[in-house]
Design an enzyme around this catalytic site. Sequence first.
Site, PDB file in Angstrom:
ATOM      1  N   ARG A   1       0.679  -1.159  -0.206  1.00 18.23           N
ATOM      2  CA  ARG A   1       0.012  -0.010  -0.048  1.00 18.23           C
ATOM      3  C   ARG A   1       0.758   1.189  -0.054  1.00 18.23           C
ATOM      4  O   ARG A   1       0.696   2.236  -0.591  1.00 18.23           O
ATOM      5  CB  ARG A   1      -0.821   0.069   1.387  1.00 18.23           C
ATOM      6  CG  ARG A   1      -1.773   1.218   1.203  1.00 18.23           C
ATOM      7  CD  ARG A   1      -2.671   1.015   2.409  1.00 18.23           C
ATOM      8  NE  ARG A   1      -3.690   2.359   2.381  1.00 18.23           N
ATOM      9  CZ  ARG A   1      -4.670   2.487   3.421  1.00 18.23           C
ATOM     10  NH1 ARG A   1      -5.023   1.625   4.121  1.00 18.23           N
ATOM     11  NH2 ARG A   1      -5.279   3.582   3.356  1.00 18.23           N
TER      12      ARG A   1
ATOM     13  N   TYR B   1     -14.552   9.954  -2.197  1.00 18.50           N
ATOM     14  CA  TYR B   1     -13.485   9.240  -3.149  1.00 18.50           C
ATOM     15  C   TYR B   1     -13.664  10.195  -4.584  1.00 18.50           C
ATOM     16  O   TYR B   1     -12.747  10.143  -5.385  1.00 18.50           O
ATOM     17  CB  TYR B   1     -13.598   7.756  -3.741  1.00 18.50           C
ATOM     18  CG  TYR B   1     -13.114   6.767  -2.636  1.00 18.50           C
ATOM     19  CD1 TYR B   1     -11.977   6.312  -2.423  1.00 18.50           C
ATOM     20  CD2 TYR B   1     -13.983   6.427  -1.565  1.00 18.50           C
ATOM     21  CE1 TYR B   1     -11.336   5.597  -1.680  1.00 18.50           C
ATOM     22  CE2 TYR B   1     -13.605   5.499  -0.760  1.00 18.50           C
ATOM     23  CZ  TYR B   1     -12.219   5.260  -0.393  1.00 18.50           C
ATOM     24  OH  TYR B   1     -12.027   4.534   0.549  1.00 18.50           O
TER      25      TYR B   1
END
Length: 423
Positions: free
Chosen positions: A90, A244
């Site tokens: 990540r 988002y």
Amino acid sequence: MKLAVVGGGSTYTPELVDGFARLRDVLPVTELVLADPAEERLETVGGLARRILARADHPATVTTTSDLDAAVADAHAVLLQLRVGGQAARERDESWPLECGCVGQETTGAGGLAKALRTVPVVLDIAERVRRANPDAWIVDFTNPVGIVTRALLTEGHRAVGLCNVAIGFQRKFAALLGVAPEEVHLDHVGLNHLTWELGVRLGGPGGADLLPGLLAEHGGTIAADLRMPKTLLERLGAVPSYYLRYFYAHDEVVAEMRTKPSRAAEVAAMERRLLEMYADPTLDTKPELLSKRGGAYYSEAAVALVAALLGSAEDGGGVQVVNVRNDGTLPFLPDDAVIEVPAEVSPAGARPLPVAPLSPLHTGLISAVTSYEHLALEAALRGGRDRVFAALLAHPLVGQYALAEQLTDRLIAHNREHLAWA
């Protein structure tokens, strides 16, 4: 009722177990199996899971194992919450796109593609083993990118539904602003996973009066501040976008921010270390407050409601829930095999999306573009090859330039070679 959680060593797991403990009448779990290859971490999380259930006087047993086949054997439902490559992967997903001036994020843009390429083959292998163990078992996917992973599962004929906590988070937030119980709030939630808008907020079900205009008029500033978007944007949209959407609506602003502060991956990794220290305390028998900052808020409520509906234990038969499901004509401008995130009737027969009112070009254009990217991303994940990775990046609205796609392709492969069988 046996449930298996693949990725059971996740720091999310106590949130899930807390839901099982509180909502036992909704989902009568008798056996919970946590599966994870990280055995030391798994035992730490498993110990807290047992203490949470014991505190609630819950009768379910908790078993931990690194043997996936043993974990899913005879399971009625399998929940997937894994992270291939861990937080280290990540961290890379959030870093190398920034070198090219693009958002570095684990589900959006080039970083999201990298995660999909690492994740899809692993999830499909797990799903095939679930099918061999029990072809009637349901798979609930919480693993990002949920839309692409769910599409992969459905394409291969698995009994799967994708789950995200964005909708339930909005439901809880709007309920608090309206001063009503969350279950009274129905959302006109539409789009793709991590690309959604709340087009209406209704009380009592899909046919209720739309309270969104009033919410925006009275609380627009608060809602916009939570999303880190201007109130005027929400007013012009007449809708509440998922946070988002900020990666699309304010891409350059977000990139500038990301370049000047620690990555979210670094923050989460530090938080996870602290959480695991807390979980190891033998006197801890509740989920700690710090877990609420980890992400995944209300995951347990959403997961319990979904699994209960799929397994037929929900008193109301399941009702309407926001899930990731095959399109099948719901959004007529998308192919049937696209996976969309909308309210759906959920029952042991599966999830059937409710009708969606016609959308404006403001929504259909971006949804169509990202759906095309997701199709190409899945092709790259299933078949590999540099050209397929390049095609997916070129199609992504946050990339879209061939020189940029070339640079990102090289970096993606270089940083993920150990996870790509074809590289």
